[in-house]
Structures are given as C-alpha cells and as structure tokens.
Design a protein around this motif. Structure first.
Motif: not given
Lengths: 204, 471
Positions: B46, B49, B52-53, B55-56, B58
């Motif tokens: 979790l 995940l 990653e969300i 970072q996407h 940003v």
C-alpha cells in the motif's frame, strides 16, 4: 493575482521540463488492494455494530432502545430533525423535551441532536452525513450526543464503496466515533469540539 | 569542533521536555505498526502504491494544477494563487477585507504556520483564534508547535494547567478531560461569532475538485458549520488524481499519523453550502501556495513533495526523539523537515543546510513513510549540495587526516600495518576519555588492518566465478 498564477505555473513547467520522462500513474484496483484479511465473510450490520463499538460509538437496535439509552444517560432535552421525528415520537414519553426547531443561539441547551445520515460504512463503523440529506450541520455537531438515523439500504461494506457513492452533494462528512483528541500527553479524551457520544440507529 | 545546532538545542532541553517528546513519539510509532499489520498482510504494498501515485502527481503538476483549478471554478470555488508567503497572506487579507471580516477562527493548517499568517493579520487588526486543542494551547503560550500533528508533544499536563489558570480558563486542574472541556466551552461560541475561517486541506482531487479535510477533534467541521466564509490554504502539491484514490490515502494517513483505521472526521467539500442548508460557508476560497515548492520541484529532491504530513517519520526518528521539533527551526520538523525546510528557502538554502546532517541515516523514516519517500537518499543529496555550494556548517568532524591516508596508498599501508601496535598496547592508558568510557564495558576487537587488501588482491587475479563465491 494573475501574475502569481502565471509565475507559479511557469516555474512548475520549467522545473518539470528537465525530466527525461515522467512517472506514470500505476494501474491498481482499490477494492482489491484495500481488502482486509478476514477469517470469514462478514454480516454488514453485525460488522457495523462491532466496529462502531470499537471506536466508542453506540449502536441501538430500534427507536425504543434509543429512547431508553438517552434516558439512561440523563439526556432528555434535545433536537430532532422534523423529517424523522414522526417515526421516533411514539417511543419518547413525557420525560423528554424534544424540539424540531434548532436555534443557533440556544446551542448549549441541546443535550442531544437527532439527524438523518445518508449512509454508513460497516468496515469502519462510520456514519455519513451530507448537506442535502442530514439536516443542518450544527445539529449533528454541537450537542453532546449525536444520534444518526441511517437507512439500512445505504450501509456500505467498505471505504471504496462509500467513496464511489460520494456523489455531487456540496458537502459530505464521514464521522467515525465521538470527537477526540490525544493532544495532552497522548491521553485519549472524547468530546472535544464535536459530540462526546455518537449513537447510530439503522431504520428501514 | 563546534556542536551542530540541532545537538546544541537538544542539550539545552529540560528533562521534562525530553521525556514528553520521547514518550509521545515512541507510543505513536508502536501503535501504528500494530494496526497496519493487524489488517493487512502486506502493508508495504500500500505504501509503495501510494508513493507511485503521488510521484506521478508531482511530476505532472503542470497538467494537474490547471485541471484542478477549472474543476474548482466550475464548482463555485474562488481560486487564488500565491507564489510567496507574503502574497499568500495578502490573498487571505484581501478576502477578509472585502467582507469586512474582523474575527477569524483557524483549524490546524501547517501552511499558515509557514507563512506566519497570524502575525500578518494581527498587524492589520484582524484577530485569529486557533481551534485545534494543541494549537490553541500553543497560541495562548506564545509558543510554536513542535510536531506536525501533535503540536504540544513537548508540553505536559502540569504546564498546560498552569497556562489555563494564568489565562482565566479556570482554577488549576491538570486532568486532561478537564483541560479539554475548558477549551470546548471557551471555543464553541467563538466559531459562531467569527466572520470567516481558515483551514488547510489534506487532499485536493483533480478529477472532481473535491477538497478533503481530516481532523479528529471536529474543529474544522465547527469552522465549516459556524462561519459564512471558508478560506483553504493549499500547498500546490496536495493533489490526488481521482476520488477513488482517496480510499488508499485516507486509510494510510489515519494509520500512519494517529494509528486509527480512519480519522474521526473526513470532510469532503465541493463548494459553498447546499441549497436549504442554513449552516456553513456561502463563500469558499482556495489559495494555492507555492512559497518555495517549485524550487523543491526543480531540485533532485522533488520526491519529498509526495509527503502527506502524517508525522510517522518524526515519531520513529532517533534524532527527533532526542531533539524535539523546535530544534528544526521551522514548522516542518523531523526527517521530512530536514529535507523540506532548507529546500523551501530557495537561494537562502545555507541557513538550514545543517539540518540534513543531523541524521544517522538509519532508514527508519523511509520504512514507515506511507508514501515511501526515500528520505535517507534525499538527506545525502542535500549534504552533497551543501558541500558543492561550499557551505561549511558547524559540527562537521575533521576528516583531513583521513583524507590524506585514504588517498595515499603508501601512507595507508603503513597505517594498516602500524595499527597492529594496538594489539599490544594496554588501551586503558590511551588518554582519550571517550575511548576509556567505551572500553569500560567492552573489549576492542583484534586489529586486522590490511586483511581486506590481501583478500582483494588474491581474488582480483582470478576471474569472477559467481555471486556466491566468497573464497
């Protein structure tokens, strides 16, 4: 401030233009990722009652039990949303003083406030209030005890289901147990600004 | 060698404060671990995940920010932009002035600490009152919060009871329930008397323009039930892509911050109050605040912008536990503060370049982070940056002799061989106090200087035969 807007966005674009490639959005299924490990399939009503108790809320089985509980705590003066009062009134005897009109200036006079909830979440013991379906915001917040009357058909199993049902009401709020703080030495105290008691009644 | 500023601060702390901070942070961390692992077989999945969300988001703020703005405007929210702390304060003041507002209630917002809003407004005759219990106590005491989500971790109940007595909130009583009740009674009418409220926001959903505010005490809800105008101060990095992502983030925020499966109040705001709803704001404003964030975005440390301000890295950090939040000289403390604070200063980076050095790089902050920020790596990058800029902050150990040895093979070999004298020398006689203290309960291992070099020489000659071949 159009200048600040342009300035910020151009700085953001400038900062990102150096990146050879941008991080992609991961593909994931929230319902699967957030599913908890469970020993057995759940009964939503029993789960809701249990989780609500675990966060120091109170689950009552019907209007008669609600009246008995309020009386037992000594909370006999309160407000009830006019939309739900007809179905509860027969169970409230003359020892109660219940008003169906909430007055801001009498904020401290209501020991309890009864409002509708738009739904509930079984997995967390959460009730859901909204501007369009739960009466006025102060009535569910200012009195020491808040009672929510929840339509049984709107008992969601988990958080992803409840998120999917958020809809377009300008304001929704999830409430999980009484208002609390642990600011003073990490000691849990309930009833900070909002209710010190959250009571839930499923109807329908 | 002078002491690092953060160590100097820690040395000056009272025993009382040290105990409060140490205990508070330790309890927070232990509860978090238990709850996460009770419900999920693999909570790390979790965290990764969510990381990653964020970072996407940003790395795509240039598209998410305008998309969010147009959703907000379509929902009836007024949007303002502030590139600096001062322009953020001006924006808030402008909104209040246009309404003739004199009294303000505030729910906890770290951005308002960052831009020092209270002082700006009080200089212009506008009174702002903190409503979060901890922040209210900090404000009464003219103190500063020492933790992102537990502002008075550094205080104990006796100090608070004294403070309340001095301010006429009742005779001395240090029972936490009594302290809380007194704040409740004092504050509840203030919400109704206020002309506007200022809050932060935990998440802004780009897809729908939904603003999410998370509290346990219910003070932000009271702000949004009692006042006619809502102003939200929002850092430009607070975005999540869609409503469905909230399930993950609300879950992780509550578990990481306060070890709850869900925070008590999660409020979802699309715009001004609904038709027929008598309570709550008729006007909603969002002020997007940059104040150095675009500098962070341009740096090699942009991952820190994933942060959702849960405080878990503070609780677990051995340096934070010893030094408290005030040692970090700003609103953001602990590991996240050590990365964020110097970067947000932009060209004045040097003023806080010492913070990234106050870490043993133990990695605990990364392990607990709900968005998996590689904080130790970022701290190292900032140390490099300080070195490259020629910034010499106090507390750097003298490494000159080491550098000479390490870069001169002859000197190195001589030192390795000569070190063997330690095996014959009674170390009790070495006149270094720290070494004697260390030796009083331990034995020095045998000196084997040069062993690695001869091992390496033997193996360098043979062709590599596989990763598990240790000779």
């Amino acid at each position: 401030m159009p200048d600040d807007r342009d300035q910020i966005l151009s700085r953001v674009r400038g900062a990102l233009s150096q990146l050879p490639k941008r991080a992609a959005m991961p593909d994931y299924d929230g319902a699967v990722e957030l599913a908890r490990s469970r020993a057995r399939p759940i009964d939503p009503v029993a789960e809701f009652a249990e989780r609500l108790k675990a966060v120091n809320g109170e689950f009552v089985a019907g209007p008669a039990e609600l009246a008995a509980s309020l009386r037992g705590h000594g909370w006999t003066t309160g407000y009830c949303e006019p939309e739900v009062w007809p179905s509860l009134a027969p169970h409230f005897d003359g020892s109660f003083a219940v008003s169906t009109e909430f007055r801001r200036e009498r904020l401290d006079d209501y020991q309890f406030g009864i409002t509708r909830a738009v739904g509930a979440i079984a997995e967390t013991g959460t009730i859901i209030l909204s501007d369009g379906a739960s009466g006025r915001r102060l009535a569910s917040l200012a009195p020491w005890a808040h009672v929510s009357v929840i339509p049984r058909a709107r008992l969601y199993l988990d958080i992803p289901q409840a998120i999917a049902a958020l809809g377009s009401d300008p304001n929704s709020i999830w409430v999980t147990g009484p208002s609390k703080t642990a600011d003073v030495e990490g000691i849990l105290i309930e009833g900070v600004h909002g209710p010190g008691a959250e009571i839930a009644l499923l109807l329908g | 060698m002078k002491t690092q500023p953060i160590d100097a601060f820690a040395e000056g702390m009272t025993a009382e404060m040290r105990a409060a901070v140490h205990e508070g942070s330790k309890i927070g961390h232990e509860k978090r671990t238990k709850l996460l692992f009770d419900h999920y077989a693999n909570p790390n999945r979790l965290r990764q995940l969510a990381g990653e969300i964020k970072q996407h988001v940003v790395e795509n703020l240039d598209t998410y920010l305008p998309a969010l703005e147009s959703r907000l405007v379509a929902n009836g929210v007024r949007v303002h932009w502030a590139s600096t702390a001062e322009s953020a304060c001006e924006a808030v003041h402008g909104i209040l002035k246009a309404r003739g507002a004199r009294r303000l209630v505030k729910a906890k917002t770290m951005v308002s600490e960052e831009i020092e809003l209270e002082k700006y407004l009080s200089d212009r005759g506008i009174e702002s009152l903190e409503t979060d219990l901890g922040e209210f106590i900090v404000q009464l005491d003219h103190d500063r919060p020492s933790h992102i989500i537990k502002p008075i971790m550094h205080k104990n109940r006796r100090q608070i009871a004294d403070l309340f007595e001095r301010h006429g909130l009742g005779p001395y009583d240090d029972e936490p329930a009594v302290i809380t009740q007194r704040a409740r009674q004092f504050l509840r009418h203030k919400y109704l008397e206020a002309d506007a409220c200022v809050t932060g926001a935990n998440f802004m959903v780009a897809e729908t323009g939904r603003m999410v505010i998370v509290t346990n005490e219910g003070n932000s809800r009271f702000c949004l039930a009692g006042t006619p105008c809502h102003i939200a101060l929002v850092g430009i990095e607070k975005i999540v892509p869609a409503d469905r992502d909230l399930g993950l983030f609300l879950n992780l925020l509550a578990r990481s911050g306060t070890a709850q499966q869900l925070t008590v109040y999660n409020e979802f705001i699309l715009g001004p109050r609904g038709a027929g709803q008598p309570d709550g704001p008729e006007e909603v404003h969002v002020v997007f605040v940059d104040n150095g964030r675009s500098d962070v975005l341009a740096s090699e440390c942009r991952d820190i912008l994933r942060c959702i301000r849960c405080g878990a890295c503070l609780n677990v950090c051995p340096v934070y536990r010893q030094a408290s939040g005030h040692a970090y000289r700003g609103p953001y403390s602990g590991p996240v503060g050590a990365v964020l604070s110097p970067l947000m200063l932009g060209e004045r980076f040097a003023e806080k370049a010492d913070l990234p050095k106050a870490s043993s790089l133990c990695g605990a902050c990364n392990e607990v982070c709900p968005v998996d920020i590689p904080i130790p790596d970022l701290l190292l990058r900032l140390r490099d940056k300080a070195f490259a800029l020629g910034i010499r902050s106090p507390g750097t150990p003298p490494m000159g002799a080491w550098a000479v040895l390490a870069s001169h093979p002859v000197a190195w070999r001589a030192a390795m061989a000569g070190g063997a004298i330690l095996n014959y020398l009674p170390t009790k006689l070495v006149p270094v106090r720290a070494l004697r203290a260390w030796e009083s309960s331990r034995d020095l291992p045998e000196w084997r200087g040069g062993a690695f070099r001869s091992w390496f020489k033997r193996h360098a000659k043979a062709p590599a035969s596989g990763p598990n071949d240790h000779g």
